[in-house]
Every structure is written in structure tokens, then in C-alpha cells.
Design a protein around this motif. Sequence first.
Motif, PDB file in Angstrom:
ATOM      1  N   ASP A 223       3.521  -5.877  -1.491  1.00  0.00           N
ATOM      2  CA  ASP A 223       2.081  -6.080  -1.350  1.00  0.00           C
ATOM      3  C   ASP A 223       1.428  -4.721  -1.148  1.00  0.00           C
ATOM      4  O   ASP A 223       1.609  -4.074  -0.115  1.00  0.00           O
TER       5      ASP A 223
ATOM      6  N   VAL B  74      -1.109  -1.727  -0.414  1.00  0.00           N
ATOM      7  CA  VAL B  74      -2.144  -1.474   0.586  1.00  0.00           C
ATOM      8  C   VAL B  74      -2.933  -0.249   0.149  1.00  0.00           C
ATOM      9  O   VAL B  74      -2.433   0.611  -0.572  1.00  0.00           O
TER      10      VAL B  74
ATOM     11  N   THR C  23       3.934  -2.669   1.107  1.00  0.00           N
ATOM     12  CA  THR C  23       4.994  -3.301   1.882  1.00  0.00           C
ATOM     13  C   THR C  23       6.142  -3.607   0.924  1.00  0.00           C
ATOM     14  O   THR C  23       5.979  -3.556  -0.299  1.00  0.00           O
TER      15      THR C  23
ATOM     16  N   ASP D 152       4.480  -6.069   6.480  1.00  0.00           N
ATOM     17  CA  ASP D 152       4.155  -7.390   7.017  1.00  0.00           C
ATOM     18  C   ASP D 152       4.223  -8.500   5.981  1.00  0.00           C
ATOM     19  O   ASP D 152       3.612  -9.565   6.171  1.00  0.00           O
ATOM     20  N   SER D 153       4.953  -8.290   4.885  1.00  0.00           N
ATOM     21  CA  SER D 153       5.216  -9.382   3.946  1.00  0.00           C
ATOM     22  C   SER D 153       6.410 -10.160   4.493  1.00  0.00           C
ATOM     23  O   SER D 153       7.518  -9.629   4.562  1.00  0.00           O
TER      24      SER D 153
ATOM     25  N   ASP E  87       6.343  -8.845  11.750  1.00  0.00           N
ATOM     26  CA  ASP E  87       5.331  -7.994  11.124  1.00  0.00           C
ATOM     27  C   ASP E  87       5.347  -6.616  11.781  1.00  0.00           C
ATOM     28  O   ASP E  87       5.313  -6.507  13.008  1.00  0.00           O
TER      29      ASP E  87
ATOM     30  N   THR F 281       3.193  -4.399  12.519  1.00  0.00           N
ATOM     31  CA  THR F 281       1.770  -4.148  12.710  1.00  0.00           C
ATOM     32  C   THR F 281       1.521  -3.652  14.125  1.00  0.00           C
ATOM     33  O   THR F 281       2.375  -3.771  15.012  1.00  0.00           O
TER      34      THR F 281
ATOM     35  N   GLN G 179      -8.497  -8.677  15.375  1.00  0.00           N
ATOM     36  CA  GLN G 179      -8.082  -8.886  13.984  1.00  0.00           C
ATOM     37  C   GLN G 179      -7.681  -7.567  13.320  1.00  0.00           C
ATOM     38  O   GLN G 179      -6.724  -7.512  12.547  1.00  0.00           O
ATOM     39  N   ARG G 180      -8.390  -6.492  13.652  1.00  0.00           N
ATOM     40  CA  ARG G 180      -8.073  -5.213  13.012  1.00  0.00           C
ATOM     41  C   ARG G 180      -6.682  -4.723  13.397  1.00  0.00           C
ATOM     42  O   ARG G 180      -6.018  -4.045  12.621  1.00  0.00           O
TER      43      ARG G 180
ATOM     44  N   ARG H 125      -4.139  -6.748  14.010  1.00  0.00           N
ATOM     45  CA  ARG H 125      -3.183  -7.593  13.290  1.00  0.00           C
ATOM     46  C   ARG H 125      -2.991  -7.119  11.861  1.00  0.00           C
ATOM     47  O   ARG H 125      -1.941  -7.342  11.258  1.00  0.00           O
ATOM     48  N   ASN H 126      -4.008  -6.477  11.318  1.00  0.00           N
ATOM     49  CA  ASN H 126      -3.944  -6.011   9.931  1.00  0.00           C
ATOM     50  C   ASN H 126      -3.567  -4.544   9.807  1.00  0.00           C
ATOM     51  O   ASN H 126      -3.477  -4.022   8.697  1.00  0.00           O
ATOM     52  N   THR H 127      -3.367  -3.867  10.933  1.00  0.00           N
ATOM     53  CA  THR H 127      -3.037  -2.439  10.895  1.00  0.00           C
ATOM     54  C   THR H 127      -1.528  -2.253  10.849  1.00  0.00           C
ATOM     55  O   THR H 127      -0.818  -2.555  11.813  1.00  0.00           O
TER      56      THR H 127
END
Length: 232
Positions: free
Chosen positions: A86, A88, A156, A174-175, A191, A193, A212-213, A215-217
Motif C-alpha cells: 500500500d 504512502v 507498506t 500497517d497492511s 500496525d 503506527t 486519528q492522526r 493511528r495513520n502515522t
Amino acid sequence: MSTSEGLSTTSEKISVDLESKFFGIETPPVKVQFGGATHQGLVRSNNEDHYVVVHRYRTREVLLTNLPADAYPPHQDSVYAFAVADGVGGAAFGELASELALRTGWELTTRAFKWGFSLSETEIAELEEGMRVYAQLIHRRIKAVAEDSFRGMGTTLTGALTVGWDAFVVHIGDSRAYLHRNGNLFRLTDDQTLAELMVKSGMIASVDQAAQRFRNTLISCLVGNYANVDVQ
């Protein structure tokens, strides 16, 4: 015990050890079903995901013999490799990074000395080390391309190699990889993250408590500042 008996016992032990070292346990044939699909998601307009399923096999064929036909039954050893990447970076060519990761993995298989495994303790250790090296070589290849023309891109990478009934999972990012058994899904990977790191360090009790930021970092990805290769 006579000397001859001692030598016989030692010889038998060495024979068993050598057999285990070089031949191991024969992997059973398995039926594999697979499928794949991707979606760009709800945020980006382009799809940065790529996946691949590879079947590699080794066969034996007798070309000439005077033994009966059933003396050499046909045999085929198979391994399956599954991988998803995935990208980024969004505009920084994440889709190129994920594609390059899978292409590089394919190219590296032509240089691999062996691909069949007997799953002895030695083989398992070598396989785990080899998968880490594999991922680092992919990381190095993409990093060279990124530094040349596409700074900021990354991807990823999560893959599985199946040998008989056993599966080895390699994971960066985090895949997620899951095990589906008896109608239930079991998560196999963590993950990589910032939110997961905060949980492990005791800063928060669960990922749900993180912004949320966070969790996506990602704290690890191919061509990122750090590539932590998790193999299990």
C-alpha cells in the motif's frame, strides 16, 4: 556393549541427524484458493495498492530407466507467495513505490539460491533471515529510485509464504494479515503506527484512545526513515 555395537549406534545417530539436516520432513500437498481486490478508499482519487500471488513449484521427471513405471511416481513441490503493498505519500508517487516493491520482489527470486524448504529448525531460521534480507533489498532498491527522482514516496509491505500447512508472514507498515479459521478472523500483525507504539509504551490503554492522526502515522515503511521487518 561391544565396540562394534557402539560404532553401529553412533553411525545410526549420525545418519538420523544428517537426514534431518539435509532432507527434513516432506511437506504435504495442499489445495490453495485465493482472490484479490483493491479500492482507492474514501480519501484519495488514485489507487496506491498493488498485490500479487505467486505459485512456484519444482517437479521431478524420469527420462530414461529400465525400472517399472511405478518405481518413480510423479512428484511436485509447491510454495505459494502472497504480497500486498500500500503506497504512502499521495502525490509523492505512493503507487509507484508499491508497484516497485512487488516488481523487485519478483526480480529477486531469480537470484535466490533455493526456494524449497524442509522446515527443519535450521531451514526455518534461514528462511526467517532470508525474508528479512529480502525486504531490506527491496527497501534499498526503492530508496535508490526515490532519492533519484521521487523523494517522499514509500510503501507498506505484507506478505506470506506458505510451505505445506505452514505459513511465514513478513510485515512492514500497517497492511494487516489475518488468519481465517472456522468462520473467525484472527489478526496476525501489529500496525507499525505511532498509536500502536503509544500503546506498547504504556502512554495509552488502547489505539482507540489515540487521535486519528496518530493511528495513520507510520513509524516504519519501505523507504521511510526506518523499515522494521517483522517476520513470524
